[in-house]
Write an enzyme that holds these catalytic residues in place. Structure first.
Site, PDB file in Angstrom:
ATOM      1  N   SER A  83      50.650  50.439  31.106  1.00 12.66           N
ATOM      2  CA  SER A  83      49.663  51.509  31.057  1.00 12.66           C
ATOM      3  C   SER A  83      50.202  52.616  30.180  1.00 12.66           C
ATOM      4  O   SER A  83      51.409  52.868  30.140  1.00 12.66           O
ATOM      5  CB  SER A  83      49.409  52.039  32.465  1.00 12.66           C
ATOM      6  OG  SER A  83      48.930  53.361  32.397  1.00 12.66           O
ATOM      7  N   HIS A  91      37.272  33.562  54.195  1.00 13.29           N
ATOM      8  CA  HIS A  91      36.769  34.948  54.173  1.00 13.29           C
ATOM      9  C   HIS A  91      37.842  35.928  53.683  1.00 13.29           C
ATOM     10  O   HIS A  91      37.803  37.109  54.013  1.00 13.29           O
ATOM     11  CB  HIS A  91      36.275  35.391  55.557  1.00 13.29           C
ATOM     12  CG  HIS A  91      35.381  34.395  56.226  1.00 13.29           C
ATOM     13  ND1 HIS A  91      34.011  34.449  56.153  1.00 13.29           N
ATOM     14  CD2 HIS A  91      35.674  33.302  56.971  1.00 13.29           C
ATOM     15  CE1 HIS A  91      33.489  33.428  56.835  1.00 13.29           C
ATOM     16  NE2 HIS A  91      34.486  32.710  57.333  1.00 13.29           N
ATOM     17  N   LYS A 140      53.226  50.578  35.808  1.00 12.18           N
ATOM     18  CA  LYS A 140      52.200  49.539  35.850  1.00 12.18           C
ATOM     19  C   LYS A 140      52.561  48.279  35.064  1.00 12.18           C
ATOM     20  O   LYS A 140      53.174  48.340  33.999  1.00 12.18           O
ATOM     21  CB  LYS A 140      50.882  50.079  35.291  1.00 12.18           C
ATOM     22  CG  LYS A 140      50.304  51.197  36.112  1.00 12.18           C
ATOM     23  CD  LYS A 140      49.478  50.668  37.253  1.00 12.18           C
ATOM     24  CE  LYS A 140      48.142  50.248  36.707  1.00 12.18           C
ATOM     25  NZ  LYS A 140      47.110  50.176  37.715  1.00 12.18           N
ATOM     26  N   GLU A 188      42.359  39.149  34.083  1.00 11.44           N
ATOM     27  CA  GLU A 188      41.097  39.899  34.202  1.00 11.44           C
ATOM     28  C   GLU A 188      40.103  39.486  33.119  1.00 11.44           C
ATOM     29  O   GLU A 188      38.902  39.346  33.364  1.00 11.44           O
ATOM     30  CB  GLU A 188      41.370  41.401  34.101  1.00 11.44           C
ATOM     31  CG  GLU A 188      42.219  41.927  35.248  1.00 11.44           C
ATOM     32  CD  GLU A 188      42.725  43.337  34.956  1.00 11.44           C
ATOM     33  OE1 GLU A 188      42.022  44.288  35.287  1.00 11.44           O
ATOM     34  OE2 GLU A 188      43.822  43.469  34.375  1.00 11.44           O
TER      35      GLU A 188
END
Ligand code: ARG
Length: 472
Positions: free
Chosen positions: A291, A170, A297, A304
């Protein structure tokens, strides 16, 4: 080369060259626009040439065409291969698809003899064999890339066979595991994925060439010869099935979809692990992007994108399934829509597999941070319960209850289970001794799980050794 042969059929005013005989008018522009497939099926050129060569050689050896004609055809095909390989082949929309583009070019190069190549053949069995060859190669490549990915995972798993990390259920801390064990879970998944491609290959490896349009051929062709020369195990056994079936592609796409699902799970874990809140792993600049506005970043874009590619791949399986659903036998033009989704899916899968293997080799775990997290969240509570069962002969349900009380006491105090004093343990269960502390560390917890396939480093190493042998 004859004069007429060098002219395009449109210039001849004959409509389409290959099937224009009974047609008096050219097709409407919209008809051509919806019909044309050369823009995408040009990717089948190598397979189309292989199929044509096998067919021509068989026609010669069976005496269906004269050797001299056959040799001319083979020489012409060799020139065409040259043009295709060097990028000088003239692809033309008016010839509709790759099959007619190559045949039209052959006619330009060698004259009307080119027309003998299509004896005992139809575009229906031609495209069926081309596409099967393409999908077979794609399945082989996918299996090989999966094995390369497994090797990248194995290398990291071996280095970090003892490195502790939290195991989750979980996405809540559950029990300590090792990073090596976690990576090896994916080695198992990708191993099954590779075997699915191999299974699919074995079933698809029958040659539809010679089914002709749908009913077979009246010429004395040798389908066993063409099948063998194209690396198939045997010819397909029903001519209608041969030109109507695309389940070989559906099966490969289904294997691709399951693989992509596994890739997306690993990609998601990489996204989670690289976020500073987890901080379990670092990727180098090679597999991250910055970024344009936030200088701090480092984004895991490759992970992704791999996580997202499953949409395209599963979408392709859905597309082709719906295209095939409800089609009457035998060939229907609907089936021309099999190629784009299949090409797209395997392009996406191939890129994902390569990028994932690159990312796995690139990552470095932060072993201290992982180990610290492995001990958090009372992750050794099950070990305490197991100790109570083993040492005090408690029924597991009672041990579970006692452990729950210990967790509550530790939580109230704001400490880990191993920070409770013996007196505090004994206030909950008087028979507890200080032997209990030996099982409360994450390392002891992991090392104790010696059951076959468990997370004990010795078990993990045994599985690594087995896979290294399998993949060697
Ligand atoms: N371009 C066609 C396809 O991809 C080739 C087969 C065409 N056959 C036909 N009878 N029109 O399916």
């Amino acid at each position: 080369m004859t004069d007429n042969a060098s002219k395009s059929p449109a210039a001849n005013g004959q409509g389409q060259a290959m099937w224009g005989g009974r047609f008096s008018a050219k097709p409407a522009e919209l008809m051509q626009a919806i019909n044309v497939s050369i823009g995408f099926d040009k990717r089948l050129w190598a397979q189309d040439l292989a199929g044509s060569r096998a067919h021509a050689r068989m026609l010669i050896s069976q005496g269906v065409i004269a050797s001299s004609d056959g040799e001319e055809i083979l020489e012409g095909l060799a020139k065409i291969e040259d043009e295709l390989a060097t990028g000088t082949f003239p692809f033309r929309d008016e010839y509709e698809d790759i099959h007619m583009n190559i045949e039209a070019r052959l006619r330009e190069l060698i004259g009307p003899t080119a027309g003998r190549l299509h004896t005992a053949r139809s575009r229906n069995d031609q495209v069926a064999v081309d596409f099967r060859l393409w999908v077979r190669d794609a399945a082989d490549r996918s299996a090989a890339q999966l094995e390369a990915l497994q090797k990248a995972l194995l290398a990291q798993a071996e280095t970090y066979a003892d490195a502790l990390m939290p195991g989750f259920t979980h996405l809540q801390p559950a029990q300590p595991v090792t990073f090596g064990h976690h990576l090896m879970a994916y080695v198992e998944m990708f191993g099954r994925d590779a075997s699915r491609f191999k299974d699919a290959r074995a079933r698809m490896n029958e040659c539809p060439l010679g089914a002709a349009a749908l009913a077979g051929s009246p010429f004395p062709i040798d389908r066993h010869q063409t099948a063998a020369s194209l690396g198939f195990d045997r010819p397909t056994a029903n001519s209608l099935d041969s030109v109507s079936s695309r389940d070989f592609a559906l099966e490969a796409l289904s294997a691709a979809s399951i693989t992509a699902t596994h890739l997306s799970r690993l990609a998601e874990e990489i996204v989670l692990w690289t976020t500073p809140m987890f901080g379990f792993i670092k990727l180098t600049d090679a597999f991250t992007t910055g970024s344009s506005i936030m200088p701090q970043k480092k984004n895991p874009d490759a992970a992704e994108l791999i996580r997202a590619k499953v949409g395209r791949i599963l979408g392709s399986l859905t597309t082709l399934t719906v295209v095939m659903k409800g089609l009457p036998l035998a060939y229907s033009k609907d089936m021309q829509e099999d190629k784009v989704p299949t090409f797209e899916a395997f392009d996406a899968l191939e890129l994902s597999l390569l990028a994932m293997a690159g990312m796995i080799a690139d990552l470095t775990p932060n072993t201290e941070k992982m180990a610290a997290a492995a001990g958090a969240g009372f992750s050794t509570a099950t070990d305490l319960a197991d100790w109570l069962v083993r040492e005090l002969n408690m029924p597991f349900r009672d041990a579970h209850h006692v452990t729950g009380s210990a967790v509550k006491a530790a939580e109230t105090k704001g400490v880990d289970l191993s920070d409770l004093s013996l007196a505090e343990f004994q206030a909950i269960e008087p028979r507890i001794t200080d032997g209990v502390y030996a099982v409360l560390t994450p390392a002891a917890s992991a090392a104790s799980r010696m059951s076959y396939g468990g997370t004990a480093p010795a078990q993990v190493r045994a599985q690594i050794a087995r896979w290294k042998e399998t993949l060697a």
